[in-house]
Design an enzyme around this catalytic site. Structure first.
Site, mmCIF file in Angstrom:
data_model
loop_
_atom_site.group_PDB
_atom_site.id
_atom_site.type_symbol
_atom_site.label_atom_id
_atom_site.label_comp_id
_atom_site.label_asym_id
_atom_site.label_seq_id
_atom_site.Cartn_x
_atom_site.Cartn_y
_atom_site.Cartn_z
ATOM 1 C CB CYS A 26 -59.069 -24.322 -20.321
ATOM 2 S SG CYS A 26 -61.018 -24.268 -20.851
ATOM 3 C CB CYS A 69 -62.401 -17.521 -17.854
ATOM 4 S SG CYS A 69 -62.458 -19.322 -17.594
#
Length: 378
Positions: free
Chosen positions: A105, A201
Site C-alpha cells: 500500500c 485493514c
C-alpha cells in the site's frame, strides 16, 4: 525557516495523521487534508481496533481537519487499492507466499498514486503520520528509524525511492507516541485516545484464513511431517504461514512431545510440511526487485536487516546480484544472516539498514536453512 510548501496531509482518521497535519500547519505550510477512500464497501464501524478504511475513520479525519481549519478532500482510490493491494494479497497467498499488504500500500498507493496525484495538482509533497525520520546525508536525503523504537515504521517505508522521499514529510519521527496523544488532546482533537489500527485493514474481523477462503474457495491438501507422513487433510494451504504453530489441529503429538511449526508450503500440491521449531532457522535468503532509498550499494554490505514489520534486527551481509528469477533476468540481492532468523517466508520483505538508515528493501523468494545437515532452500 524554509519556504512554505503546498502539502497534502494524508489523514486516515487516526491520531498520528491528525497531529502530523497539525504540525505541518504550525510549520507555516499550506496544508490540505485528504482521506483516502480505499474500500469499495466501507463498514460503518471498525471491529475492535482493526481496519482504517471505515466511514467512521473518514468522519474522524474530517472533524480533525475542521479543528485545524484546513480544507478537506476525500480521494476515492478504491479501484487502485483493490488492483494493487487486495488482488496482489490474494494472488500471493494462492502462490504459497506471505505478503505484507502495508508495504504494498505504501509503495503503490500512499507514495505512488497519492503523490502522483498531489504533484499533478500542484502540491509539493505529502505529509503522513508515519514514525520515521528524514535527514540530510552526505549523498542526499536519507530515511532513518524513528526515535520511538516501539512505533518505528521505517520497515514499511523501505519501499520508497529517493524521488518519493524528496516529496515526503514525516513530522512524528522525532516524537514518542505518548507525547503525540497528549498533544492531540491539547489541540482538542477527538481522536486523541482513539485506538491504533492493527491487522490488515481490508479484513475487518481479522480472520485472514476465512477471508481468503471466501476469495479462493476450497483447495484441499495435506499436512505432512518431514518424512512425508500424512498427519491430516486441510481445505487450503493459504490458511497457513511459515512459522505458524497455532491452529494446526494435528491431533497426534510429535514423537518428542514438542510443538510443531509450519516449515514449508507447496502451493501446487497444497502440501504443508511441519516440524520442530529448531528447523525453522534461516541462515541465508535471496530476494528480488530491490528498491533503494538512495544509491544502491556497489559491493557487499555489512549491515543489519529486518524481516517483518515489528521484528528484530539481524546482522547480515548483503550482496547485489543479477540472475534468473521466474525464467527472466532480474535484479536481486543475496543475504547471509549472521544471526539466523525463524519463520521467514517467501513473499515477505527484507529491509536493509546501515545503522538507523534505511538502505532499501527487496522481496524474499527463497530461504536457506541454517541447519548444518540441511542446506536446502524453501
Amino acid at each position: 525557516m524554509s519556504a512554505p510548501l503546498r502539502l497534502v496531509a494524508a489523514m486516515s482518521g487516526g491520531v498520528d495523521s491528525a497531529v502530523a497535519a497539525a504540525r505541518a500547519v504550525d510549520a507555516g505550510h499550506d496544508v490540505t487534508g485528504v482521506h483516502l477512500a480505499l474500500s469499495r464497501n466501507p463498514r460503518s464501524y471498525r471491529s475492535g481496533a482493526r481496519g482504517c478504511c471505515s466511514i467512521e475513520d473518514s468522519s474522524d479525519a474530517r472533524r480533525a481537519a475542521d479543528v485545524l481549519g484546513i480544507p478537506f478532500w476525500v480521494w476515492d482510490m478504491s479501484e487502485e487499492f483493490a488492483d494493487e493491494v487486495v488482488d496482489d494479497f490474494v494472488a500471493e497467498y494462492a502462490a504459497g507466499r506471505t505478503p505484507n499488504p502495508c508495504l504494498r500500500c505504501n509503495e503503490k498507493i500512499k507514495f505512488a498514486a497519492v503523490l502522483d496525484r498531489a504533484l499533478a495538482l500542484g502540491f509539493d509533497g505529502v505529509v503522513t503520520g508515519h514514525y520515521a525520520q528524514l535527514r540530510e546525508g552526505p549523498d542526499g536525503l536519507e530515511l532513518h528509524r524513528a526515535v520511538d523504537a516501539g512505533k518505528d515504521q521505517s520497515y514499511v517505508l523501505g519501499v520508497l525511492t529517493a524521488e518519493q522521499l524528496a516529496h515526503s514529510h514525516f513530522p512524528l519521527g522525532g516524537s514518542v507516541k505518548t507525547d503525540v496523544r497528549a498533544e492531540a488532546e491539547r489541540r482538542g482533537l477527538q481522536v486523541a485516545h482513539k485506538p491504533d489500527s492493527h491487522d490488515i485493514c481490508f479484513v475487518a474481523d481479522g480472520d485472514n484464513a476465512g477471508w481468503l477462503a471466501d476469495k479462493l474457495g476450497r483447495r484441499p491438501g495435506t499436512i505432512v511431517d518431514e518424512d512425508g507422513t500424512v498427519l491430516r487433510e486441510h481445505d487450503g494451504a493459504y490458511a497457513f504461514t511459515i512459522g505458524q504453530r497455532r491452529g494446526l489441529r494435528l491431533g497426534v503429538p510429535a514423537d518428542d512431545g514438542k510443538p510443531r511449526f509450519v516449515l514449508d508450503i507447496e502451493p501446487v500440491s497444497g502440501t504443508v510440511t511441519v516440524g520442530p521449531r529448531e528447523h525453522l532457522a534461516v541462515g541465508a535468503l535471496r530476494a528480488v526487485r530491490p528498491l533503494w532509498c538512495g544509491e544502491p550499494p556497489a559491493d557487499e554490505l555489512d549491515c543489519t536487516v529486518q524481516l517483518r514489520a515489528h521484528g528484530s534486527e539481524h546482522r547480515a551481509r548483503v550482496r547485489p546480484v543479477d540472475g534468473p528469477v521466474d525464467g527472466a533476468v532480474a535484479d536481486a540481492v543475496e543475504v547471509d544472516l549472521l544471526d539466523p532468523a525463524e519463520g521467514i517466508a517467501p513473499g515477505q520483505a527484507v529491509v536493509v539498514y546501515d545503522g538507523t538508515r534505511v538502505v532499501g528493501s527487496a522481496t524474499i523468494t527463497t530461504t536457506e536453512s541454517a541447519r548444518a545437515d540441511r542446506a536446502g532452500t524453501r
